[in-house]
Design a protein around this motif. Structure first.
Motif, PDB file in Angstrom:
ATOM      1  N   ASP A   1     -24.825 -31.016  10.463  1.00 18.15           N
ATOM      2  CA  ASP A   1     -25.345 -29.656  10.302  1.00 18.15           C
ATOM      3  C   ASP A   1     -24.662 -28.932   9.148  1.00 18.15           C
ATOM      4  O   ASP A   1     -25.308 -28.177   8.410  1.00 18.15           O
ATOM      5  N   ARG A   2     -23.349 -29.135   8.998  1.00 16.91           N
ATOM      6  CA  ARG A   2     -22.628 -28.485   7.896  1.00 16.91           C
ATOM      7  C   ARG A   2     -23.159 -28.947   6.549  1.00 16.91           C
ATOM      8  O   ARG A   2     -23.307 -28.158   5.614  1.00 16.91           O
TER       9      ARG A   2
ATOM     10  N   ARG B   1     -26.662 -27.372   5.584  1.00 20.24           N
ATOM     11  CA  ARG B   1     -26.583 -26.028   4.993  1.00 20.24           C
ATOM     12  C   ARG B   1     -26.196 -26.115   3.516  1.00 20.24           C
ATOM     13  O   ARG B   1     -26.736 -25.371   2.685  1.00 20.24           O
TER      14      ARG B   1
ATOM     15  N   ASP C   1     -29.225 -27.240   1.497  1.00 23.02           N
ATOM     16  CA  ASP C   1     -30.159 -26.135   1.265  1.00 23.02           C
ATOM     17  C   ASP C   1     -29.671 -25.238   0.131  1.00 23.02           C
ATOM     18  O   ASP C   1     -30.467 -24.797  -0.712  1.00 23.02           O
ATOM     19  N   ASP C   2     -28.367 -24.961   0.099  1.00 25.57           N
ATOM     20  CA  ASP C   2     -27.810 -24.137  -0.981  1.00 25.57           C
ATOM     21  C   ASP C   2     -27.992 -24.802  -2.343  1.00 25.57           C
ATOM     22  O   ASP C   2     -28.328 -24.146  -3.338  1.00 25.57           O
TER      23      ASP C   2
END
Length: 623
Positions: free
Chosen positions: A149-150, A153, A156-157
């Motif tokens: 999950d980390r 993110r 996506d950035d």
């Protein structure tokens, strides 16, 4: 038919075939680089096929697909020859049944011939036409799960920053190609390391080329193109972020910053200003960037938390890290505050591409020389070690990284068992590391105490009644391993089934007795040896030339100037193999190993109290 019409038809037929194969229209192709990939239809799986020269193609597998249809698609899309090639997935060579391939898995196309030419053109995607045939997004995670999950993110950035035209930065240090990727604010958030830009890989940007993906790399037990998933494995094995390994995932990423040494179908590389306009897809490790003040080589270790050093060491033991030098331990100063251990510095281990080798070799643990490693484990650390379950770890890695080789998993199991037994008996981190590290006596490399135990276990497996009849029928030729049998390792092998201590022509002295002698107080490490103890056999090039005939440069017939790239690499011996055992032999081996290990550890514990620390010569990749 006019020549112009004939030419037009020839140019349109491949395009029609490609659109038919990949299910794209002209309108779809025009939108490829600006949209996210659509979900695959029910019954289809998205995979990423990579050639041994670095080309990457994303495609959807149908239920009826097999290795032949996948290679046909690759040939049409990339215009690469697929004759005399094999489609592989880790240890497995794929043929008709592809049902076990999970979505988002990376597959590798390799040539069957072992006589590869370094002058073979690198057929790598560099044109926008290629991306129009590939329905992938800018960054796609391979085999992602809830534990990533980390990383999701961060991905996506990065995707947002790419679409906003943010510039990314090549990293000048190191032997391989790596890149800082930023977010929309311009902050570094990730480090990307393409697998085909590793040292010796086809598209290495720093001149260290000459190998195809899947061949032996900087460490001969770690193949070119396979350091990326080892980085991910280290993160996944760092349960509860115990050692502070940054979040890491394997991705397929598309950007113009990546290096291409040769364009599609050979030819000369494009000029630098043109390469910036070319969009290249890579399979790469994608790791969270850790803001830090310096690394451990730039600062004294006295301010390091003991617990942080222990936790990094525990991880290194489990994954058999062959390259834990001070440069890959990042240090962050906590100005005005304290970290997780009440200290003013925090440590982050990085660069785990040389962990989980396919064979036991000489590891390198920088922390073995630090005072922290001689301090006993805390109760919290011992509890963590007790709770480690190598069986569950293997199942987890097979689920998350199904391309990982069985030999790597066996190294993980062996080292985890070794760590648990040694810690339970009261050995400190430095003592455990010493038992895994080889010694040099004169000009000879001696097996580590861990390897000696493994060699004796292999000998007992061979003598075990169900296997002894088969072993008796084998002759010495079975141990003149070829490049193919070793997974293309041109390495030094000592067969565990040779008489006595496992060395051909050696005395009948048990290797376990050598282990006991090596830990006796007052041993200066220079006892006399028989001439026969020093005779071993080299790799496939010179199978019958003893080391004393070969000489210090490792070559009997060539001068140093004429040696091949393999011969110029630092060579690491393989005293015992784990990968050539059947499942039944492996289970028996583990039983024998644990029996012998208890005896060796008890002897080590008795001798450890009065034994002074020894300085050892390391084999770090950082010079």
């Amino acid at each position: 038919m006019s020549p112009n019409l004939d030419s037009a038809i020839k140019s349109q037929v491949p395009a029609l075939l490609l659109r038919r194969l990949f299910g794209t229209s002209r309108r779809d192709e025009a939108k490829q680089l600006s949209r996210s990939p659509a979900p695959a239809p029910v019954g289809r799986r998205r995979v990423f096929v990579q050639t041994e020269t670095g080309c990457v193609l994303g495609m959807d597998l149908d239920r009826g697909d097999n290795a032949h249809t996948v290679k046909r698609r690759l040939q049409l899309a990339l215009n690469v020859p697929t004759g005399e090639t094999s489609l592989t997935f880790g240890d497995r060579v794929l043929e008709n049944d592809l049902s076990f391939i999970r979505p988002d898995s990376p597959l590798l196309l390799t040539r069957n011939s072992i006589n590869r030419s370094c002058s073979t053109p690198c057929l790598c995607p560099v044109s926008k036409d290629f991306e129009q045939k590939d329905c992938s997004g800018l960054v796609e995670m391979l085999g992602c799960s809830s534990s990533c999950d980390r990383v999701k993110r961060l991905v996506d950035d990065v995707v947002t920053a790419i679409r906003n035209g943010m510039d990314h930065v090549p990293i000048s240090s190191g032997l391989g190609g790596s890149y800082y990727f930023r977010n929309v604010s311009g902050d570094r958030v990730a480090i990307v390391k393409p697998t085909d830009e590793e040292p010796f890989a086809p598209n290495n940007p720093k001149g260290f080329v000459g190998r195809a993906l899947g061949q032996p790399g900087l460490k001969k037990s770690v193949r070119v193109g396979e350091t990326g998933f080892r980085e991910v494995a280290a993160y996944l094995l760092d349960h509860e972020n115990f050692a502070n390994v940054p979040a890491t995932a394997l991705v397929k990423i598309t950007h113009s910053i990546f290096n291409i040494n040769c364009p599609v179908n050979g030819g000369s590389p494009a000029p630098a200003h043109d390469q910036k306009q070319q969009v290249n897809s890579k399979i790469a490790s994608f790791q969270q960037f850790i803001a830090h003040d310096f690394d451990a080589s730039d600062h004294g270790t006295s301010s390091f938390p003991v617990a942080a050093v222990h936790r990094i060491g525990i991880l290194d033991i489990r994954i058999f890290n062959t390259d834990r030098h001070a440069g890959n331990v990042l240090v962050r100063k906590l100005n005005g505050g304290t970290g997780r251990f009440g200290c003013q510095t925090e440590l982050f281990p990085i660069d785990h591409g040389m962990c989980l080798p396919e064979n036991l070799e000489d590891p390198y643990f920088e922390w073995i020389h630090w005072a922290h490693a001689s301090i006993p484990f805390s109760e919290e650390e011992l509890e963590y070690i007790r709770n480690l379950d190598p069986g569950k770890d293997v199942m987890m890695l097979r689920r998350e990284l199904p391309m990982i080789r069985e030999a790597c998993l066996r190294v993980l199991v062996l080292c985890t068992i070794f760590l648990k037994e040694a810690a339970a008996l009261g050995l400190c981190l430095a003592e455990i590391g010493e038992m895994m590290t080889r010694e040099f006596r004169g000009m000879e490399e001696e097996p580590s105490q861990l390897e000696v135990v493994c060699m004796e276990a292999r000998k007992r497996v061979a003598e075990w009644e169900p296997f002894s009849a088969t072993a008796a029928q084998e002759d010495d030729a079975d141990f003149q391993f070829s490049m193919d049998m070793l997974g293309e390792y041109n390495d030094v092998i000592r067969s565990p089934r040779f008489n006595g201590s496992g060395f051909k022509g050696s005395s009948c002295r048990s290797p376990l007795s050598k282990l006991v002698e090596s830990v006796e107080e007052g041993n200066d490490g220079h006892e006399d040896q028989n001439e026969s103890d020093e005779v071993f056999y080299t790799g496939w090039n010179t199978p019958n030339v003893p080391s004393k005939v070969i000489g210090q440069n490792g070559n009997a017939t060539k001068s140093a100037m004429n040696r091949s790239a393999d011969e110029q690499l630092p060579s690491s011996m393989c005293f015992v193999k784990l990968s050539d055992m059947s499942a039944d032999e492996w289970n028996v081996f583990l039983q024998k190993f644990q029996e012998l290990l208890k005896e060796a550890l008890h002897e080590r514990a008795r001798a450890a109290a009065g034994q002074r620390m020894k300085q050892r010569l390391g084999t770090s990749c950082k010079f």
